[in-house]
Write a protein that holds these residues in place. Structure first.
Motif, PDB file in Angstrom:
ATOM      1  N   THR A  82     -12.418  -9.193  20.188  1.00  0.00           N
ATOM      2  CA  THR A  82     -12.776  -9.077  18.766  1.00  0.00           C
ATOM      3  C   THR A  82     -11.579  -8.492  18.032  1.00  0.00           C
ATOM      4  N   HIS A  83     -11.068  -9.211  17.063  1.00  0.00           N
ATOM      5  CA  HIS A  83      -9.960  -8.698  16.234  1.00  0.00           C
ATOM      6  C   HIS A  83     -10.212  -9.140  14.802  1.00  0.00           C
ATOM      7  N   ILE A  84     -10.718  -8.201  14.046  1.00  0.00           N
ATOM      8  CA  ILE A  84     -11.114  -8.446  12.654  1.00  0.00           C
ATOM      9  C   ILE A  84     -10.161  -7.693  11.737  1.00  0.00           C
ATOM     10  N   LEU A  85      -9.875  -8.288  10.592  1.00  0.00           N
ATOM     11  CA  LEU A  85      -9.098  -7.603   9.555  1.00  0.00           C
ATOM     12  C   LEU A  85     -10.025  -7.292   8.396  1.00  0.00           C
ATOM     13  N   LEU A  86     -10.118  -6.016   8.065  1.00  0.00           N
ATOM     14  CA  LEU A  86     -10.901  -5.567   6.915  1.00  0.00           C
ATOM     15  C   LEU A  86      -9.928  -5.454   5.741  1.00  0.00           C
ATOM     16  N   LEU A  87     -10.101  -6.313   4.758  1.00  0.00           N
ATOM     17  CA  LEU A  87      -9.170  -6.389   3.627  1.00  0.00           C
ATOM     18  C   LEU A  87      -9.799  -5.791   2.384  1.00  0.00           C
ATOM     19  N   SER A  88      -9.017  -5.046   1.613  1.00  0.00           N
ATOM     20  CA  SER A  88      -9.477  -4.671   0.282  1.00  0.00           C
ATOM     21  C   SER A  88      -9.338  -5.904  -0.603  1.00  0.00           C
ATOM     22  N   ARG A  89     -10.335  -6.163  -1.415  1.00  0.00           N
ATOM     23  CA  ARG A  89     -10.227  -7.310  -2.322  1.00  0.00           C
ATOM     24  C   ARG A  89      -9.117  -7.044  -3.346  1.00  0.00           C
ATOM     25  N   LYS A  90      -8.995  -5.790  -3.724  1.00  0.00           N
ATOM     26  CA  LYS A  90      -7.936  -5.388  -4.661  1.00  0.00           C
ATOM     27  C   LYS A  90      -6.590  -5.383  -3.935  1.00  0.00           C
ATOM     28  N   HIS A  91      -5.557  -5.869  -4.592  1.00  0.00           N
ATOM     29  CA  HIS A  91      -4.226  -5.802  -3.973  1.00  0.00           C
ATOM     30  C   HIS A  91      -3.692  -4.377  -4.037  1.00  0.00           C
ATOM     31  N   ILE A  92      -3.561  -3.779  -2.850  1.00  0.00           N
ATOM     32  CA  ILE A  92      -2.909  -2.479  -2.690  1.00  0.00           C
ATOM     33  C   ILE A  92      -1.891  -2.713  -1.573  1.00  0.00           C
ATOM     34  N   ALA A  93      -0.635  -2.409  -1.822  1.00  0.00           N
ATOM     35  CA  ALA A  93       0.418  -2.821  -0.891  1.00  0.00           C
ATOM     36  C   ALA A  93       0.292  -2.142   0.468  1.00  0.00           C
ATOM     37  N   SER A  94      -0.111  -0.885   0.455  1.00  0.00           N
ATOM     38  CA  SER A  94      -0.116  -0.109   1.694  1.00  0.00           C
ATOM     39  C   SER A  94      -1.072   1.059   1.526  1.00  0.00           C
ATOM     40  N   VAL A  95      -1.441   1.664   2.642  1.00  0.00           N
ATOM     41  CA  VAL A  95      -2.290   2.854   2.547  1.00  0.00           C
ATOM     42  C   VAL A  95      -1.564   3.972   1.791  1.00  0.00           C
ATOM     43  N   ARG A  96      -0.251   3.891   1.748  1.00  0.00           N
ATOM     44  CA  ARG A  96       0.529   4.883   0.991  1.00  0.00           C
ATOM     45  C   ARG A  96       0.302   4.746  -0.514  1.00  0.00           C
ATOM     46  N   ASP A  97      -0.191   3.595  -0.923  1.00  0.00           N
ATOM     47  CA  ASP A  97      -0.391   3.339  -2.350  1.00  0.00           C
ATOM     48  C   ASP A  97      -1.840   3.542  -2.782  1.00  0.00           C
ATOM     49  N   VAL A  98      -2.656   4.044  -1.872  1.00  0.00           N
ATOM     50  CA  VAL A  98      -4.057   4.315  -2.220  1.00  0.00           C
ATOM     51  C   VAL A  98      -4.107   5.477  -3.217  1.00  0.00           C
ATOM     52  N   ALA A  99      -4.788   5.254  -4.325  1.00  0.00           N
ATOM     53  CA  ALA A  99      -4.913   6.279  -5.373  1.00  0.00           C
ATOM     54  C   ALA A  99      -6.321   6.864  -5.340  1.00  0.00           C
TER      55      ALA A  99
END
Ligand code: 5GP
Ligand code: ZN
Length: 115
Positions: free
Chosen positions: A38-55
């Motif tokens: 099992t290899h799933i990718l959980l994507l944010s629908r919003k474009h955020i470049a990286s976890v470093r850019d999470v506000a």
């Protein structure tokens, strides 16, 4: 939406994917090159470049991604045996697609430390 972002294009339906979940903030697809049964990718629908850019305004979204991961782990039958959630960050972290995503890997034992 950045028109050159692979995951934005997948989310928009411009490129095909094996999508297994979607709501207004999270989309889950199967990785094209699975590293575990099992290899799933959980994507944010919003474009955020990286976890470093999470506000701060994205904190609910991060919680939602965790909730969806929990639900999908149960659906995939890997919840009880366990699985791994991974966020690769930047070059040394192994990030190759600059759109926030969490890997969910399961169905086999995961080694530690990772390579
Ligand atoms: P990263 O290396 O950025 O953490 O993860 C990117 C992931 O996206 C990799 O595991 C890679 O196999 C996957 N991937 C790359 N291109 C595609 C694609 O076109 N479709 C899907 N479903 N996964 C992709
Ligand atoms: Zn994107």
């Amino acid at each position: 939406m950045p028109s050159d972002c692979l995951f934005c294009r997948i989310i928009a339906g411009e490129l095909p994917s094996a999508q297994i979940y979607a709501d207004d903030s999270v989309v889950a697809i199967r990785d094209i090159s699975p590293q575990a049964p099992t290899h799933i990718l959980l994507l944010s629908r919003k474009h955020i470049a990286s976890v470093r850019d999470v506000a701060e305004e994205d904190h609910d979204l991060i919680g939602k991604i965790c909730d969806v991961g929990t639900e999908l782990a149960t659906r995939e039958g890997i919840a009880d045996d366990g699985y791994r959630l991974v966020i690769n960050v930047g070059r040394d972290g192994g990030q190759t697609v600059d759109h926030l995503h969490v890997h969910m890997l399961g169905g086999r034992h995961m080694a530690w430390p990772p390579g």
